[in-house]
Design an enzyme around this catalytic site. Sequence first.
Site, PDB file in Angstrom:
ATOM      1  N   ARG A 176       0.782  -1.226   0.000  1.00 31.64           N
ATOM      2  CA  ARG A 176       0.000   0.000   0.000  1.00 31.64           C
ATOM      3  C   ARG A 176       0.816   1.280   0.000  1.00 31.64           C
ATOM      4  O   ARG A 176       0.735   2.050  -0.948  1.00 31.64           O
ATOM      5  CB  ARG A 176      -0.975   0.016   1.194  1.00 31.64           C
ATOM      6  CG  ARG A 176      -1.959   1.164   1.096  1.00 31.64           C
ATOM      7  CD  ARG A 176      -2.899   1.244   2.283  1.00 31.64           C
ATOM      8  NE  ARG A 176      -3.807   0.113   2.323  1.00 31.64           N
ATOM      9  CZ  ARG A 176      -4.721  -0.042   3.284  1.00 31.64           C
ATOM     10  NH1 ARG A 176      -4.816   0.837   4.266  1.00 31.64           N
ATOM     11  NH2 ARG A 176      -5.520  -1.085   3.281  1.00 31.64           N
ATOM     12  N   HIS A 220      -7.958  -3.805  -7.594  1.00 33.70           N
ATOM     13  CA  HIS A 220      -7.741  -3.119  -6.308  1.00 33.70           C
ATOM     14  C   HIS A 220      -9.063  -3.023  -5.534  1.00 33.70           C
ATOM     15  O   HIS A 220      -9.786  -2.036  -5.632  1.00 33.70           O
ATOM     16  CB  HIS A 220      -7.190  -1.713  -6.593  1.00 33.70           C
ATOM     17  CG  HIS A 220      -6.540  -1.052  -5.412  1.00 33.70           C
ATOM     18  ND1 HIS A 220      -5.326  -1.452  -4.908  1.00 33.70           N
ATOM     19  CD2 HIS A 220      -6.934  -0.023  -4.630  1.00 33.70           C
ATOM     20  CE1 HIS A 220      -4.994  -0.688  -3.880  1.00 33.70           C
ATOM     21  NE2 HIS A 220      -5.955   0.186  -3.682  1.00 33.70           N
ATOM     22  N   TYR A 253     -17.277  13.649 -13.499  1.00 35.78           N
ATOM     23  CA  TYR A 253     -17.120  14.859 -14.329  1.00 35.78           C
ATOM     24  C   TYR A 253     -15.794  14.907 -15.080  1.00 35.78           C
ATOM     25  O   TYR A 253     -15.686  15.563 -16.100  1.00 35.78           O
ATOM     26  CB  TYR A 253     -17.226  16.120 -13.462  1.00 35.78           C
ATOM     27  CG  TYR A 253     -18.561  16.267 -12.768  1.00 35.78           C
ATOM     28  CD1 TYR A 253     -19.731  16.386 -13.502  1.00 35.78           C
ATOM     29  CD2 TYR A 253     -18.645  16.287 -11.380  1.00 35.78           C
ATOM     30  CE1 TYR A 253     -20.958  16.507 -12.858  1.00 35.78           C
ATOM     31  CE2 TYR A 253     -19.858  16.416 -10.735  1.00 35.78           C
ATOM     32  CZ  TYR A 253     -21.020  16.521 -11.480  1.00 35.78           C
ATOM     33  OH  TYR A 253     -22.226  16.652 -10.861  1.00 35.78           O
TER      34      TYR A 253
END
Length: 811
Positions: free
Chosen positions: A31, A77, A121
């Site tokens: 990570r 993931h 967006y």
Amino acid sequence: MSQPEKYLDLPLEEVIGDRFGRYSKYIIQERALPDARDGLKPVQRRILYAMYEDRNTHDNNFRKSAKTVGTVIGNYHPHGDSSVYEAMVRLSQDWKIRNVLIEMHGNNGSLDGDPPAAMRYTEARLSSISSELLRDIDKHTVDFIPNFDDTNDEPVVLPAKFPNLLVNGSTGISAGYATDIPPHNLAEVIDAVIMKIDNPSVNVQELMQVIKGPDFPTGGIIQGLEGIVKAYETGKGKIIVRGKAKVEKIRGNREQIVVDEIPFEVNKANMVKRIDELRIDRKVEGISEVRDETDRTGLRIVIELKKDANSEGVLHYLYKNTDLQVTYHFNMVAIEDKTPKLLSLPKLLDAYIFHQKDVVTRQTNFELKKANERSHILEGLIKAISILDELIAKIRSSKNKADAKSRIIEAYDFSEPQAEAIVMLQLYRLTNTDITSLEKEAEELRKKIAELESILASEKKLFQTIKSDLKKIKKTYADKRRTIIENKVEELKIDIEVLVASEDVLVSTTRDGYIKRTSLRSYAASNGKDFAMKDEDHLVGLFELNTTDKILLFTNKGKYLYLPIHQLPDIRWKDIGQHISNIVALDKDEKIINCIPVREFKENQFIIFFTRNGMVKRSEWSQYDAQRHSKSLVALNLKKGDEVVNVHLTEGHSDLFIATNTGYGLWYHETEVTPVGQRAAGVKAILLKDDDFVVNGQVFDDLSDPSLVLVTHRGACKRMKLKEFTKTSRAKRGLTMLRELKKKPHRLVGFYLTNDKETITLKTDKDIIQNVFPLDLTLSDRSSNGSFVIDSDNQGEVVEVWKETNYEKLN
């Protein structure tokens, strides 16, 4: 009958230790820390690979970010969408990543810390340089492992055709480890890799001829070459990073500071707000307005200054007290061989070079295999065309494709792949021209195979391939360095004028520790009368000073307080001052002996201390320039039972006069006392009898002729001239100044050197106060006990004597 349930009875520490150990391993490896080979954390690698797999590359159109995030979560993931999107956005932010790996359309955040638009967006695609990280991944150059649900494969590491870890840097916090690797210039890092390939034993100093230091995307200035060298040698080090600022002239004979680059990872909006707060709170004088004029043309912060403001001083203050200058700490930790390691620059380069060796070897093997396979097919096709008529007859007489293949293999000794290629041959390929093109292709393949085999056979050739590839990338993507590097860290000296509005004020200090700053207007309104003070108290100092000055208060306990005038409470002349204990803690029985104002600590000035037990100490005045104002500081080292009786500042050519309780006086020059350190105890000033002690020590210019005034406990006062004494040397007994009486002998309580206009004040144990004008007293010789000014039988014995404080102006 059901099976009985089984429970393990384990100690809590063991369970928690085991679980946390597993969690920590996951956090470290999967990570928070980057891989030393491709410089990517797992989430970043998965984002880039998912976009590559979806053909969402720089040569195709942009695609909705949400689609990419969904693919990453669904295939590789299995975590929250926000963490994936945030990682994706960061890879597109050109103020955080030196060479951005993702191009994004839409709002992807800002230097001010604004959040990006939602992923529905924005649109994204891989940047051009990202293709270099993923290039040749389909040529078996890296290992693949199954994804979380075994439905797909994902790469363990990317081929990384450029050293991404150093180019783009990394930052992360895991369990027990953190990393901070700054970004660098692509061209410099590639040159360093090539240098390390050519000379594996190259040291940091040599590498730094090409890799000058970090190159932040936000530019700025790095100070401290030593910090860079240490970081490159050990993996840890610190440097100063400051924004780029210049001073410009503006209308009305004023100046403004313009900042066009800020330090890496500094939030611009917060920095501008902090600067404006300093202006509002008047922590720094001289700033009239702070504006953020950043627009699409570039970053620009304007700090407009007042007329006659010290621009350099203000800028230094901003460097010291805002994020216009920050400290960057290198902590170059990366995963190498599945283990977190603190890596030096040579080790980081080695990790990358070793990876490239592996990648290029595997790539060459893959290409060689493909070339050999194709070469084998071409051999078959060329042979087939030479016996074309026989082949056609064989194929026509066959039952089906499989039969045709087996018959031609048997008859002409073709291999299975060759036979497959022959039966699949299209009729147009049987033209005369095609045989030429096949032979040409075969010839080219032979050359290619020879070249690939030579790469595998020679490490030198292998490294040449890596180097030429890196040079091509450098030529395509390299740009100019943005960050300037300066060797030394500049010491930030801030003049008090920058911090404080300059104003002339009156500062008063009393023996009991009441201090105040009063405006000259308040003093004038009272005509200098009605000074507020407690009955038992008296003034020790009254000075006209500037708010940019300091005052040092010395106590009987050998301590001193360093007080900037602007920090003193502003109190009216008619109101009592603030007790010093509200500013700095003092002992209960600690009293102010003297106060000395200072504008600057000049060279060749000395401070002299006299103690009750007959010690004298002389130190250079500059040693008392303090940085800390919040607590009392040691002025001299006092022995138990001793205390300071007086403190004086001299120019180095004064005489000292010491008077004792039994009436001895000693006169010598200050050069008899060798200067010592600030905390030292000093030397013997006068030789005392067992029951004697020093009443006072006075200092006067060696060219003057002062009057000596003595006051005894019986209320006698006398004035003498200096010619009554002989100038001698230190640590003598001195001469008597009183006539010893068998009955009720006089004992000295006060001793001062005075001029014509000064007043001496006496206080008795019955709290009677009497003023004496020494000039009114007739001159006496040493054997006289003077004349009585108080009737001790009725008014009490004298217990305290002080000289009235005059109004002084510091020049």
